[in-house]
Structure formats: structure tokens, C-alpha cells
Write a protein that holds these residues in place. Structure first.
Motif, PDB file in Angstrom:
ATOM      1  N   LEU A 261       0.833  -1.208   0.000  1.00 48.69           N
ATOM      2  CA  LEU A 261       0.000   0.000   0.000  1.00 48.69           C
ATOM      3  C   LEU A 261       0.864   1.252   0.000  1.00 48.69           C
ATOM      4  O   LEU A 261       0.592   2.231  -0.703  1.00 48.69           O
ATOM      5  N   CYS A 262       1.920   1.203   0.771  1.00 46.74           N
ATOM      6  CA  CYS A 262       2.865   2.315   0.866  1.00 46.74           C
ATOM      7  C   CYS A 262       3.421   2.661  -0.516  1.00 46.74           C
ATOM      8  O   CYS A 262       3.424   3.815  -0.945  1.00 46.74           O
ATOM      9  N   ASN A 263       3.888   1.647  -1.245  1.00 50.79           N
ATOM     10  CA  ASN A 263       4.453   1.891  -2.572  1.00 50.79           C
ATOM     11  C   ASN A 263       3.391   2.299  -3.577  1.00 50.79           C
ATOM     12  O   ASN A 263       3.638   3.138  -4.447  1.00 50.79           O
ATOM     13  N   LEU A 264       2.222   1.692  -3.489  1.00 49.47           N
ATOM     14  CA  LEU A 264       1.147   2.025  -4.426  1.00 49.47           C
ATOM     15  C   LEU A 264       0.808   3.514  -4.366  1.00 49.47           C
ATOM     16  O   LEU A 264       0.639   4.171  -5.391  1.00 49.47           O
ATOM     17  N   VAL A 265       0.716   4.048  -3.175  1.00 54.59           N
ATOM     18  CA  VAL A 265       0.338   5.454  -3.011  1.00 54.59           C
ATOM     19  C   VAL A 265       1.448   6.372  -3.525  1.00 54.59           C
ATOM     20  O   VAL A 265       1.213   7.279  -4.339  1.00 54.59           O
ATOM     21  N   HIS A 266       2.677   6.142  -3.061  1.00 55.05           N
ATOM     22  CA  HIS A 266       3.764   7.052  -3.431  1.00 55.05           C
ATOM     23  C   HIS A 266       4.117   6.949  -4.919  1.00 55.05           C
ATOM     24  O   HIS A 266       4.367   7.964  -5.570  1.00 55.05           O
ATOM     25  N   LEU A 267       4.129   5.726  -5.458  1.00 52.02           N
ATOM     26  CA  LEU A 267       4.455   5.583  -6.884  1.00 52.02           C
ATOM     27  C   LEU A 267       3.360   6.196  -7.755  1.00 52.02           C
ATOM     28  O   LEU A 267       3.648   6.834  -8.775  1.00 52.02           O
ATOM     29  N   THR A 268       2.107   6.004  -7.379  1.00 56.82           N
ATOM     30  CA  THR A 268       1.018   6.604  -8.155  1.00 56.82           C
ATOM     31  C   THR A 268       1.152   8.123  -8.179  1.00 56.82           C
ATOM     32  O   THR A 268       1.032   8.756  -9.239  1.00 56.82           O
ATOM     33  N   ASN A 269       1.405   8.711  -7.036  1.00 45.62           N
ATOM     34  CA  ASN A 269       1.601  10.165  -7.000  1.00 45.62           C
ATOM     35  C   ASN A 269       2.813  10.581  -7.831  1.00 45.62           C
ATOM     36  O   ASN A 269       2.794  11.613  -8.502  1.00 45.62           O
ATOM     37  N   TRP A 270       3.863   9.777  -7.759  1.00 43.14           N
ATOM     38  CA  TRP A 270       5.089  10.104  -8.501  1.00 43.14           C
ATOM     39  C   TRP A 270       4.820  10.148 -10.007  1.00 43.14           C
ATOM     40  O   TRP A 270       5.217  11.088 -10.696  1.00 43.14           O
ATOM     41  N   VAL A 271       4.102   9.146 -10.512  1.00 39.62           N
ATOM     42  CA  VAL A 271       3.877   9.050 -11.957  1.00 39.62           C
ATOM     43  C   VAL A 271       2.805  10.039 -12.422  1.00 39.62           C
ATOM     44  O   VAL A 271       3.033  10.821 -13.350  1.00 39.62           O
ATOM     45  N   ILE A 272       1.647  10.014 -11.792  1.00 38.14           N
ATOM     46  CA  ILE A 272       0.516  10.809 -12.279  1.00 38.14           C
ATOM     47  C   ILE A 272       0.807  12.308 -12.204  1.00 38.14           C
ATOM     48  O   ILE A 272       0.309  13.091 -13.015  1.00 38.14           O
ATOM     49  N   ASN A 273       1.617  12.723 -11.262  1.00 36.38           N
ATOM     50  CA  ASN A 273       1.973  14.138 -11.160  1.00 36.38           C
ATOM     51  C   ASN A 273       3.170  14.529 -12.022  1.00 36.38           C
ATOM     52  O   ASN A 273       3.716  15.623 -11.900  1.00 36.38           O
ATOM     53  N   GLY A 274       3.599  13.608 -12.871  1.00 40.81           N
ATOM     54  CA  GLY A 274       4.560  13.938 -13.904  1.00 40.81           C
ATOM     55  C   GLY A 274       5.998  14.090 -13.456  1.00 40.81           C
ATOM     56  O   GLY A 274       6.820  14.670 -14.175  1.00 40.81           O
ATOM     57  N   LEU A 275       6.363  13.533 -12.306  1.00 38.77           N
ATOM     58  CA  LEU A 275       7.752  13.690 -11.850  1.00 38.77           C
ATOM     59  C   LEU A 275       8.765  13.008 -12.778  1.00 38.77           C
ATOM     60  O   LEU A 275       9.884  13.512 -12.941  1.00 38.77           O
ATOM     61  N   PRO A 276       8.408  11.890 -13.432  1.00 36.92           N
ATOM     62  CA  PRO A 276       9.384  11.325 -14.394  1.00 36.92           C
ATOM     63  C   PRO A 276       9.659  12.269 -15.556  1.00 36.92           C
ATOM     64  O   PRO A 276      10.734  12.207 -16.159  1.00 36.92           O
ATOM     65  N   GLU A 277       8.701  13.124 -15.908  1.00 39.15           N
ATOM     66  CA  GLU A 277       8.939  14.108 -16.973  1.00 39.15           C
ATOM     67  C   GLU A 277       9.783  15.271 -16.446  1.00 39.15           C
ATOM     68  O   GLU A 277      10.620  15.814 -17.169  1.00 39.15           O
ATOM     69  N   ARG A 278       9.556  15.660 -15.210  1.00 37.75           N
ATOM     70  CA  ARG A 278      10.306  16.783 -14.645  1.00 37.75           C
ATOM     71  C   ARG A 278      11.739  16.391 -14.297  1.00 37.75           C
ATOM     72  O   ARG A 278      12.635  17.233 -14.338  1.00 37.75           O
ATOM     73  N   PHE A 279      11.935  15.125 -13.919  1.00 40.12           N
ATOM     74  CA  PHE A 279      13.281  14.666 -13.520  1.00 40.12           C
ATOM     75  C   PHE A 279      13.600  13.359 -14.264  1.00 40.12           C
ATOM     76  O   PHE A 279      13.712  12.286 -13.667  1.00 40.12           O
TER      77      PHE A 279
END
Length: 408
Positions: A261-279
Motif C-alpha cells: 500500500l505504501c508503494n502504491l500510493v507514493h508511486l502513483t503520486n510520482w507518476v501521475i503528477n509527472g515527476l518522471p517528466e520533470r526529472f
């Protein structure tokens, strides 16, 4: 009895004080049977006995008031000072049926070396490891500490203890520095202070916490890590106090769900908020929740994204495509259905994105044979997962005897 590996066996009695070389006797046997001593192996998730070393770590606290106050804990021993453990862990050892469930308490020889280095060497020799990356243990709960500034005091003391005391003792031991993530400015100071120190392999967020990873206050921290070419690891942990997990009435249930659950929440926020595009060059790693959750969230996010693309405007490709560019650790590797596991590894591009992790000395640790024995991987994939992927992203020096295979 005494065996040819040089230490006295205490069988049939195994308890908290049993020598870890004895606990790992089958690891040595497996390594020899499979000739794993000829395979480059990096364990990127091994936990230090910071609970046992806590009195020593407390001496590295820089605030004199906090350092002095630590003496009030543990009848003056400083053990457990200011930590934020959970009562849920008392169920971990199944009423004593997992003997070392509460941590290694074995004796070590008198030496100038730290106890941690001695225990680490015992583990590396038994498993056949070339490098071991350490993480904190008792500090995994600090993200939920009710006194936020205490995370900064303890993280700094722990990082200093590692860099000044432990890491100089053996070049095979590496560590990811604990980031006091609840305070972004202090996390930035941690990067500036410890970046480039010998043995520092990257930086770590203990991610049992309620801080959204996409908050603007973290952008400068991510930029610093990206520019420095560092790995940013998110290490999950249990949390039986969340509203959802608090409904679970057994440790097995909470342990199965809480880490994921911990990873699901943080990874979802990481991807959907576009952090892979920003960094795009930031090396992000998700640690200790197995891999079975990955195809679920890949499919789920892709499906939702195709219907509601406007809510993730920074993305230029499917969420699963970003996920295949991140890194994941193996432990605990779910092996009850090899067909599903093979499909999962294919979905996540395991040959280049997966890294071996033992999680030693925790009760559910995995050995290198966990990867080596998988029938659906070819030898090159096994060698990548066991060591070469870690060497690539952590920039580890590969010993001469392995370099020919690494170049293939």
C-alpha cells in the motif's frame, strides 16, 4: 560440535543469540552448490542492527540537550532513545518460532571493528556477496514520529555514525543515507553534507509516512539528486496504525498489504503528477514490497489514464512506460506461481530494472539462489539482477574477475 567452517554449532538450540553464520549455513551450502562465488552479487537491501548500536549512535547526536537526554532511556543505556517503534512488531517472531525475529544478538569477537562490520562480513561471506548496501532498521518508523524535528536529530546521528564509524572499515559495505523527508530543507542539507563521502551509495526515504511525494517543496531536493546522479530509494515499511490497515486482525494480513500500500500510493503520486517528466534522469528505486503489485498498478494506471488523460497533463506516454524506467528490488520475491512471476518480470523489464535484495536479517529474507534458480530467466538476466544492474546505477566498481562477463 565444531565443523570445518570454524565455529561451534549450537544445534538443536537456535535462538536470538545464535551465530548468524550458523543461521546462514544453508546460504553457504547453496552458494557452493551453484558456484555463486563466481557470480558478481550485490545485495542492495540489508538492514543494520541500529537498535543494538543505538547507544553508540546516540553519541553522534549534535544537539547537546538531545544527546544528554538520551541517557534517560533504557536505564541509562540509551537503548531505544526517541525511537518510534510500533507494538505490531511484537507479533513478528510468531511466539519465538522465528528465532532471530527480534534482531541479531549474537556475540562478536573483541575487535577495533564495529559490531556492524563484523556482522556484515559474516553475512557477505555466507551468501557470497561482493557488496552489501545497508539500510536502517529501527528507524524505519521515524517518518511517523510525532515530534518531526526528532527525525532530523536521529537521521543526522545515524548518517554520521555510518560515514564516520562503519563505512571506512570495509569497502564492500555501502549505505544509502537516511533523508529526514518530513523537513525538505533538512533533507537538502543531508544531501549536501554526505554526497560523495566514501561508501555513500545514494539516499533513502523511509516511506511509511503521510507526506505526498509530489509536493512542490521537494522539487529542489529531487533536482539536486538528479544533477548529482544519485539513486533515490523509497523503502516501504509496515504501518498497522493507518485507518485501513488497522482493520486487519493478523500480522500476516497487515504485513501482506501495508508494505505494498505504501508503494502504491507514493508511486502513483510520482507518476501521475509527472515527476518522471520533470526529472527524467533521476534514478528512482522502490524497495521491499516484492513485485506482484507491479502488473496490477501498471494496468490500473494505464486504464485510468486512457479515460482521464487531462488529469495527468505532464505525461507524454502511458504510466506503465514510466514505470519500466524505474528500478525495483526483489525481496520478498513471490514465487508460488512461476507463470505469474515470469509475466511480472517481463512487464517490468526485470533484466535491466530489477536488483537483488536479501533483506537480511529480517525474518522473510531471500538468498541469491532465489534468483539463480528461476527456470525462465537466462543466465545473462540472472547475472544482471544479482549484480550488474546495481553496479550500473550505483556506479560500483566491478572486481576484475567478473569484468569479462559484465562486458558481454
Amino acid at each position: 560440535m565444531t565443523t570445518d567452517d570454524g565455529f561451534k554449532r549450537t544445534y538443536p538450540q537456535v535462538d536470538d543469540w545464535t551465530d548468524s553464520r550458523e543461521l546462514l549455513a544453508n546460504a553457504r551450502k547453496q552458494a557452493e552448490e551453484r558456484q555463486l562465488d563466481d557470480v558478481f552479487i550485490v545485495d542492495i537491501d540489508s538492514h543494520i542492527s541500529d537498535g543494538g548500536n543505538w547507544p553508540e549512535i546516540m553519541d553522534y547526536v549534535e544537539d547537546p540537550v538531545i544527546r544528554e537526554a538520551a541517557s534517560a532511556f533504557g536505564d541509562g543505556s540509551k537503548r531505544g532513545a526517541f525511537l518510534n517503534g510500533t507494538d505490531g512488531l511484537q507479533w513478528q517472531n510468531v511466539w519465538g518460532r522465528i528465532p532471530h525475529g527480534q534482531g541479531l544478538k549474537e556475540a562478536v569477537e573483541e575487535s577495533d571493528l564495529s559490531r556492524e562490520t563484523i556482522l556484515s562480513r559474516r553475512c557477505m561471506d555466507q551468501m557470497g556477496l561482493d557488496y552489501q548496501v545497508m539500510f536502517p532498521n529501527a528507524m524505519l518508523f521515524l517518518g511517523m514520529h510525532p515530534v518531526p524535528e526528532m527525525e532530523v536529530h536521529l537521521a543526522t546521528a545515524y548518517n554520521r555514525w555510518l560515514v564516520e564509524r562503519v563505512l571506512p572499515e570495509d569497502t564492500r559495505i555501502k549505505a544509502m543515507m537516511y533523508l529526514p523527508f518530513n523537513n525538505p530543507m533538512e533533507a537538502e542539507k543531508t544531501v549536501k553534507r554526505f554526497l560523495g563521502k566514501p561508501g555513500v551509495a545514494g539516499f533513502l526515504v523511509t516511506s511509511s509516512r503521510h507526506k505526498p511525494v509530489h509536493a512542490n517543496e521537494y522539487m529542489r531536493l529531487y533536482g539536486m539528486l538528479e544533477e548529482a546522479g544519485q539513486v533515490l530509494g523509497f523503502h516501504t515499511h509496515l504501518n498497522w496504525q493507518d485507518e485501513y490497515t488497522s482493520q486487519l486482525n493478523r500480522f500476516i494480513s497487515m504485513h501482506a498489504i501495508s508494505f505494498v500500500l505504501c508503494n502504491l500510493v507514493h508511486l502513483t503520486n510520482w507518476v501521475i503528477n509527472g515527476l518522471p517528466e520533470r526529472f527524467p534522469k533521476l534514478k528512482v528505486m522502490w524497495i521491499e514490497s516484492g513485485v506482484a503489485w507491479l502488473p496490477f498498478i501498471m494496468q490500473r494506471l494505464d486504464h485510468e489514464y486512457m479515460m482521464r488523460t487531462s488529469e495527468a497533463p505532464l505525461l507524454t506516454k502511458l504510466p506503465s512506460e514510466y514505470m519500466r524506467e524505474m528500478f525495483y528490488t526483489t525481496q520478498p520475491l513471490e514465487r508460488t506461481n512461476e507463470t505469474l512471476l515470469a509475466a511480472t518480470m517481463e512487464a517490468m523489464s526485470a533484466e535491466t530494472q530489477m536488483l537483488f535484495a536479501s533483506d537480511w536479517p529480517h525474518w522473510d529474507f531471500d538468498l541469491p539462489a532465489t534468483i539463480w534458480d528461476l527456470p525462465f530467466l537466462d543466465e545473462a538476466a540472472k547475472r544482471n539482477i544479482l549484480g550488474y544492474n546495481a553496479a550500473r546505477i550505483f556506479d560500483l566498481e566491478i572486481p576484475e574477475k567478473y569484468r569479462a562477463l559484465a562486458a558481454e
